[in-house]
Design an enzyme around this catalytic site. Structure first.
Site, PDB file in Angstrom:
ATOM      1  N   SER A 142       0.838  -1.198   0.000  1.00  0.00           N
ATOM      2  CA  SER A 142       0.000   0.000   0.000  1.00  0.00           C
ATOM      3  C   SER A 142       0.879   1.257   0.000  1.00  0.00           C
ATOM      4  O   SER A 142       1.683   1.438  -0.900  1.00  0.00           O
ATOM      5  CB  SER A 142      -0.971  -0.037   1.184  1.00  0.00           C
ATOM      6  OG  SER A 142      -1.950   0.967   1.075  1.00  0.00           O
ATOM      7  N   HIS A 151      -7.923  -4.772  -1.261  1.00  0.00           N
ATOM      8  CA  HIS A 151      -6.754  -4.050  -0.766  1.00  0.00           C
ATOM      9  C   HIS A 151      -6.410  -4.535   0.646  1.00  0.00           C
ATOM     10  O   HIS A 151      -7.283  -4.762   1.477  1.00  0.00           O
ATOM     11  CB  HIS A 151      -7.059  -2.549  -0.731  1.00  0.00           C
ATOM     12  CG  HIS A 151      -5.861  -1.715  -0.455  1.00  0.00           C
ATOM     13  ND1 HIS A 151      -4.976  -1.342  -1.441  1.00  0.00           N
ATOM     14  CD2 HIS A 151      -5.391  -1.175   0.699  1.00  0.00           C
ATOM     15  CE1 HIS A 151      -4.020  -0.609  -0.914  1.00  0.00           C
ATOM     16  NE2 HIS A 151      -4.243  -0.487   0.385  1.00  0.00           N
ATOM     17  N   ASP A 207      -9.652  -4.059  -5.546  1.00  0.00           N
ATOM     18  CA  ASP A 207      -8.997  -2.903  -4.929  1.00  0.00           C
ATOM     19  C   ASP A 207      -9.258  -1.677  -5.787  1.00  0.00           C
ATOM     20  O   ASP A 207      -9.028  -1.704  -7.000  1.00  0.00           O
ATOM     21  CB  ASP A 207      -7.492  -3.176  -4.843  1.00  0.00           C
ATOM     22  CG  ASP A 207      -6.709  -2.071  -4.162  1.00  0.00           C
ATOM     23  OD1 ASP A 207      -7.300  -1.045  -3.782  1.00  0.00           O
ATOM     24  OD2 ASP A 207      -5.486  -2.248  -4.007  1.00  0.00           O
TER      25      ASP A 207
END
Length: 307
Positions: free
Chosen positions: A153, A281, A251
């Site tokens: 991320s 995600h 995501d």
């Protein structure tokens, strides 16, 4: 492919998000509350908390040694958390799995967080630790070959930015970059990528939450137009290290990661883009205990081994 049933069940169990402005201190406390006790963590040969004494400042790092050996390749890992969440503790299990599956010594970086530390403090810490590893390699038993950067991320944002910054500085020591569902375009224009619309609601991280969660970072001076903030805005990707870009089907940020991988290939950079079906995600941090998602660590091992 629909969302994995175990992920869907978890998301359905989550309480409604609190109303009003986000409180970073409260969110961090909630994040830390889910850390597994030490006795339940994956055992390794050694796990050591040390201080990387860089030229600019001292940065806390946690070093994971998978087995006893004379020397090791090194992977420097940057945790995710929208630049204001996450710590050495919240991502300890990710670093342990990386060390075990790759056989590399993993150096996890406790970089400074927004909003208390303004941009580019966190990025500076990450870059400084990579240079520290190269300079202090003998003390780390680094074998002088593999020196990878990896992150999930926002940690993937830092990994991409560190690789680019090293290239621009003439430092060619980084051999691989590994980006797990990276945040590469902090513009958040919903018309920019189809995944921002297709995966807007119902998959954990929602498109409407991207701006408020990243506001702590952006309001601290991070300009979305800056390629060190939004690595996809870098015009020249030639000369960057080989990349593994892992994305998740559900995501909102899926498409920017895949586009970055395509652009790396077009620039002559060896890049592998791998989409994990049924995942959302954060699956590396939260759902790597599911066998098909734990495979991301063996894929990482294989990528490091062939380049």
């Amino acid at each position: 492919m629909t969302l994995h049933p175990e992920i869907a069940a978890f998301i359905a169990s989550l309480p409604a998000p609190p109303e009003g402005p986000l409180d970073p201190v409260a969110l961090r406390a909630a994040d830390e509350a889910h850390v597994a006790p030490l006795e339940e963590r994956l055992p390794l040969h050694a796990v050591d908390d040390v201080t990387a004494k860089t030229a600019a400042r001292e940065v806390p790092v946690r070093i994971y040694t998978p087995v006893e050996a004379d020397s090791y390749g090194v992977l420097v890992y940057f945790h995710g958390g929208a630049f204001f969440l996450g710590s050495l503790e919240t991502h300890d299990h990710v670093a342990r799995s990386l060390a075990k599956e790759t056989g590399l010594k993993v150096v996890s970086v406790g970089y400074r967080l927004a909003p208390e530390a303004a941009f580019p403090a966190g990025l500076d810490d990450c870059y400084a630790v990579v240079r520290w590893v190269a300079e202090e390699g003998t003390g780390l038993a680094w074998d002088g070959t593999t020196l990878a950067v990896a992150g999930d991320s926002s940690g993937g944002t830092f990994a991409a930015a560190v690789a680019a910054r090293a290239h621009d500085d003439g430092f060619d020591g980084i051999t691989h970059q590994i980006l797990y569902y990276p945040s590469l375009d902090l513009d958040f224009d919903v018309d920019r990528y189809p995944s921002l619309r297709e995966n807007a609601v119902g998959y954990g991280l929602e498109t409407a939450g991207l701006k408020p969660f990243n506001a702590f970072y952006l309001d601290s001076g991070a300009d979305p137009a800056d390629p060190l903030v939004s690595p996809i805005k870098r015009t020249d990707l030639t000369g960057l290290p080989p990349a593994l870009v892992v994305t998740a089907e559900h995501d909102p940020m899926r498409d920017e990661g895949e586009l970055y991988g395509e652009r790396l290939c077009e620039a002559g950079v060896e890049a592998t883009v791998s989409r994990y079906g049924g995942a959302g995600h954060g699956f590396v941090q939260h759902f790597s205990w599911i066998p098909e998602y734990h495979a991301v660590f063996t894929q990482t091992r294989d990528f490091l081994g062939r380049s």
